[in-house]
Design a protein around this motif. Structure first.
Motif, PDB file in Angstrom:
ATOM      1  N   UNK A 151       1.057  -0.885   0.397  1.00  0.00           N
ATOM      2  CA  UNK A 151       0.205   0.002  -0.173  1.00  0.00           C
ATOM      3  C   UNK A 151       0.887   1.200  -0.200  1.00  0.00           C
ATOM      4  N   UNK A 152       2.044   0.907   0.710  1.00  0.00           N
ATOM      5  CA  UNK A 152       2.775   2.215   0.885  1.00  0.00           C
ATOM      6  C   UNK A 152       2.995   2.711  -0.203  1.00  0.00           C
ATOM      7  N   UNK A 153       4.248   1.618  -1.139  1.00  0.00           N
ATOM      8  CA  UNK A 153       4.378   1.232  -2.276  1.00  0.00           C
ATOM      9  C   UNK A 153       4.005   2.519  -3.401  1.00  0.00           C
ATOM     10  N   UNK A 154       2.368   1.350  -3.095  1.00  0.00           N
ATOM     11  CA  UNK A 154       1.478   2.239  -4.236  1.00  0.00           C
ATOM     12  C   UNK A 154       1.289   3.597  -3.885  1.00  0.00           C
ATOM     13  N   UNK A 155       1.308   4.049  -2.580  1.00  0.00           N
ATOM     14  CA  UNK A 155       0.968   5.197  -2.296  1.00  0.00           C
ATOM     15  C   UNK A 155       1.592   6.245  -2.806  1.00  0.00           C
ATOM     16  N   UNK A 156       3.466   5.774  -3.095  1.00  0.00           N
ATOM     17  CA  UNK A 156       4.416   6.910  -3.731  1.00  0.00           C
ATOM     18  C   UNK A 156       3.862   6.923  -4.626  1.00  0.00           C
ATOM     19  N   UNK A 157       3.687   6.442  -5.512  1.00  0.00           N
ATOM     20  CA  UNK A 157       3.706   6.530  -7.248  1.00  0.00           C
ATOM     21  C   UNK A 157       1.815   6.460  -7.465  1.00  0.00           C
ATOM     22  N   UNK A 158       0.787   6.667  -6.400  1.00  0.00           N
ATOM     23  CA  UNK A 158      -0.547   6.259  -7.543  1.00  0.00           C
ATOM     24  C   UNK A 158      -0.771   7.752  -8.336  1.00  0.00           C
ATOM     25  N   UNK A 159      -0.719   8.846  -7.935  1.00  0.00           N
ATOM     26  CA  UNK A 159      -0.470   9.849  -8.818  1.00  0.00           C
ATOM     27  C   UNK A 159      -0.200  10.065 -10.203  1.00  0.00           C
ATOM     28  N   UNK A 160       0.885   9.468 -10.304  1.00  0.00           N
ATOM     29  CA  UNK A 160       1.584   8.110 -12.044  1.00  0.00           C
ATOM     30  C   UNK A 160       0.480   7.962 -12.749  1.00  0.00           C
ATOM     31  N   UNK A 161      -0.230   7.776 -12.647  1.00  0.00           N
ATOM     32  CA  UNK A 161      -0.722   6.782 -13.419  1.00  0.00           C
ATOM     33  C   UNK A 161      -1.365   7.181 -14.572  1.00  0.00           C
ATOM     34  N   UNK A 162      -0.784   7.126 -15.707  1.00  0.00           N
ATOM     35  CA  UNK A 162      -1.307   7.249 -16.789  1.00  0.00           C
ATOM     36  C   UNK A 162      -1.757   5.879 -17.574  1.00  0.00           C
ATOM     37  N   UNK A 163      -1.402   5.841 -19.051  1.00  0.00           N
ATOM     38  CA  UNK A 163      -1.775   4.528 -20.198  1.00  0.00           C
ATOM     39  C   UNK A 163      -1.102   3.664 -19.721  1.00  0.00           C
ATOM     40  N   UNK A 164      -1.991   2.665 -18.926  1.00  0.00           N
ATOM     41  CA  UNK A 164      -1.728   1.093 -18.555  1.00  0.00           C
ATOM     42  C   UNK A 164      -1.666   0.256 -19.888  1.00  0.00           C
ATOM     43  N   UNK A 165      -0.439  -0.744 -20.225  1.00  0.00           N
ATOM     44  CA  UNK A 165      -0.763  -1.587 -20.866  1.00  0.00           C
ATOM     45  C   UNK A 165      -0.861  -2.361 -20.213  1.00  0.00           C
ATOM     46  N   UNK A 166      -2.012  -3.631 -20.139  1.00  0.00           N
ATOM     47  CA  UNK A 166      -2.188  -4.834 -20.068  1.00  0.00           C
ATOM     48  C   UNK A 166      -2.770  -5.546 -21.030  1.00  0.00           C
ATOM     49  N   UNK A 167      -2.160  -6.486 -21.199  1.00  0.00           N
ATOM     50  CA  UNK A 167      -1.694  -7.783 -22.193  1.00  0.00           C
ATOM     51  C   UNK A 167      -1.558  -6.751 -23.399  1.00  0.00           C
ATOM     52  N   UNK A 168      -2.494  -6.673 -23.866  1.00  0.00           N
ATOM     53  CA  UNK A 168      -1.989  -6.304 -25.928  1.00  0.00           C
ATOM     54  C   UNK A 168      -3.480  -5.695 -25.920  1.00  0.00           C
TER      55      UNK A 168
END
Length: 192
Positions: free
Chosen positions: A92-109
């Motif tokens: 959770x702490x690791x995610x909180x450190x980067x959570x504002x940085x979510x741009x386009x995300x690739x999930x498989x294809x």
């Protein structure tokens, strides 16, 4: 019971919904003790330990999406931890450190806009926070304001068909609050 609307709806930008969902889940995890790990959860075939490990993996996948721009498609087998509560906290702490940085995300294809990935993550984290609270005996409800926001986002990110990710919706009851309607929409029986 639940209507799908054709009106356009976008996931909110900012607003800290994912961060609030993480806070709710961390509050739910707070009371879990090692003796509680074998307890049943609202997730039909999982005990509390498995649920915690799943939440850890979900948080880790969201972190990967934010930091690497991609998430693996195949779920990794649940790896047992000596202390699954600490593992959830660290993820959770690791995610909180980067959570504002979510741009386009690739999930498989496929590619998913960061705001939708964040919305899906908030739903996942909040509902499992609720599951943990029920299994631990705390019975903590999803906070009403957050539940309202998540309910508006569910049609955007809950897949059809729902299985294996979610069960079919159940009837929440005529006087259900937003948290109970959210839980029911995601296939769990609200407590009354």
């Amino acid at each position: 019971m639940y209507e799908r609307t054709s009106a356009p709806c976008r996931a909110p930008r900012g607003g800290g919904l994912l961060e609030r969902a993480i806070g709710f889940a961390l509050t739910s995890v707070q009371t879990v003790t090692p003796q509680m790990l074998p307890r049943r959860t609202p997730c039909a075939s999982w005990d509390l330990e498995m649920l915690l490990l799943h939440l850890r993996d979900s948080l880790t996948a969201l972190s990967e999406g934010a930091s690497l721009g991609r998430v693996g498609v195949e779920p990794a087998p649940l790896v047992r931890e000596e202390d699954p509560v600490s593992a959830v906290r660290v993820s959770a702490v690791r995610l909180l450190r980067v959570s504002g940085a979510l741009g386009r995300v690739e999930i498989g294809d496929r590619r998913l806009a960061g705001d939708l990935m964040e919305a899906a993550g908030a739903i996942e984290v909040a509902v499992h926070g609720w599951d943990i609270a029920q299994a631990s005996g705390e019975r903590r409800p999803v906070p009403p304001g957050m539940a309202e926001e998540l309910l508006r986002l569910c049609p955007l990110v809950v897949p059809e068909p729902r299985r294996p990710l979610f069960d079919e919706p159940v009837e929440p009851g005529p006087d259900a609050d937003a948290g109970e309607r959210l839980i029911a929409y995601l296939g769990r029986r609200p407590l009354r």
